[in-house]
Design a protein around this motif. Structure first.
Motif, mmCIF file in Angstrom:
data_model
loop_
_atom_site.group_PDB
_atom_site.id
_atom_site.type_symbol
_atom_site.label_atom_id
_atom_site.label_comp_id
_atom_site.label_asym_id
_atom_site.label_seq_id
_atom_site.Cartn_x
_atom_site.Cartn_y
_atom_site.Cartn_z
ATOM 1 N N ASN A 22 -4.239 0.456 -2.156
ATOM 2 C CA ASN A 22 -4.026 -0.849 -1.534
ATOM 3 C C ASN A 22 -3.938 -1.934 -2.600
ATOM 4 O O ASN A 22 -4.339 -1.716 -3.742
ATOM 5 C CB ASN A 22 -5.167 -1.170 -0.575
ATOM 6 C CG ASN A 22 -5.281 -0.177 0.564
ATOM 7 O OD1 ASN A 22 -4.285 0.396 1.027
ATOM 8 N ND2 ASN A 22 -6.496 0.051 1.030
ATOM 9 N N SER A 23 -3.429 -3.082 -2.209
ATOM 10 C CA SER A 23 -3.318 -4.225 -3.121
ATOM 11 C C SER A 23 -2.676 -3.805 -4.434
ATOM 12 O O SER A 23 -3.174 -4.129 -5.526
ATOM 13 C CB SER A 23 -4.700 -4.833 -3.380
ATOM 14 O OG SER A 23 -5.295 -5.253 -2.173
ATOM 15 N N ARG A 75 0.061 5.765 0.295
ATOM 16 C CA ARG A 75 -0.904 6.849 0.392
ATOM 17 C C ARG A 75 -0.285 8.100 -0.209
ATOM 18 O O ARG A 75 0.710 8.614 0.301
ATOM 19 C CB ARG A 75 -1.289 7.108 1.843
ATOM 20 C CG ARG A 75 -2.434 8.113 1.998
ATOM 21 C CD ARG A 75 -2.540 8.592 3.405
ATOM 22 N NE ARG A 75 -3.810 9.247 3.690
ATOM 23 C CZ ARG A 75 -3.986 10.110 4.674
ATOM 24 N NH1 ARG A 75 -2.987 10.418 5.484
ATOM 25 N NH2 ARG A 75 -5.180 10.645 4.869
ATOM 26 N N SER A 82 0.832 -1.203 0.000
ATOM 27 C CA SER A 82 0.000 0.000 0.000
ATOM 28 C C SER A 82 0.861 1.246 0.000
ATOM 29 O O SER A 82 1.993 1.245 0.502
ATOM 30 C CB SER A 82 -0.902 0.018 1.241
ATOM 31 O OG SER A 82 -1.779 -1.077 1.263
ATOM 32 N N ARG A 84 -9.712 -1.038 -4.766
ATOM 33 C CA ARG A 84 -8.329 -1.023 -4.266
ATOM 34 C C ARG A 84 -7.879 0.386 -3.875
ATOM 35 O O ARG A 84 -7.120 0.538 -2.915
ATOM 36 C CB ARG A 84 -7.379 -1.570 -5.327
ATOM 37 C CG ARG A 84 -7.672 -2.995 -5.760
ATOM 38 C CD ARG A 84 -6.562 -3.534 -6.659
ATOM 39 N NE ARG A 84 -6.412 -2.773 -7.900
ATOM 40 C CZ ARG A 84 -5.290 -2.180 -8.283
ATOM 41 N NH1 ARG A 84 -4.209 -2.231 -7.525
ATOM 42 N NH2 ARG A 84 -5.240 -1.527 -9.441
ATOM 43 N N GLN A 122 -5.445 6.749 -1.337
ATOM 44 C CA GLN A 122 -5.006 5.543 -0.639
ATOM 45 C C GLN A 122 -5.007 4.405 -1.640
ATOM 46 O O GLN A 122 -6.046 4.113 -2.248
ATOM 47 C CB GLN A 122 -5.942 5.229 0.533
ATOM 48 C CG GLN A 122 -5.584 3.950 1.268
ATOM 49 C CD GLN A 122 -4.265 4.040 1.998
ATOM 50 O OE1 GLN A 122 -3.971 5.025 2.655
ATOM 51 N NE2 GLN A 122 -3.459 2.983 1.910
#
Length: 123
Positions: free
Chosen positions: A84-85, A19, A17, A67, A82
């Motif tokens: 993720n994955s 951000r 991840s 995601r 953000q």
């Protein structure tokens, strides 16, 4: 002088991840739609996500739905992404942009752009 400055990019392994942040200065963007775009090597810049001025609506390209999450803090004049994955195909330079339109997904609808931040996802 109006500026959008992205930060938070870097190198991450697949499945990880990151951000991203985009800090605006020079004027308030609390009434603007904000968006994230990305450009991979050898490819055209593409839309990733957008958020309405009040955060009440968002829009995503299909490849990142579920995601990535776009959000904003108007008190800080900042928008976030953000991620993720993460996948190797997410590797690109990520740009934030501001639009006087509500939830634009087209580059030409954006008036201000940041300089970009590199995201590299290793397999």
């Amino acid at each position: 002088q109006v500026q959008l400055v992205e930060s938070g990019g870097g190198l991450v392994q697949a499945g990880g991840s990151l951000r991203l942040s985009c800090a605006a200065s020079g004027r308030t963007f609390s009434r603007d739609g904000m968006g994230w775009f990305r450009q991979a090597p050898g490819k055209e810049r593409e839309f990733v996500a957008a958020i309405r001025w009040d955060g009440g609506r968002t829009n995503y390209v299909d490849s990142v739905k579920g995601r990535f999450t776009i959000s904003r803090d108007n008190a800080k004049n900042t928008v976030y992404l953000q991620m993720n994955s993460l996948k190797p195909e997410d590797t690109a330079v990520y740009y934030c942009a501001a639009s006087s339109l509500g939830l634009a997904a087209t580059e030409s609808d954006y008036d201000y752009w940041g300089q970009g931040t590199q995201v590299t996802v290793s397999s």
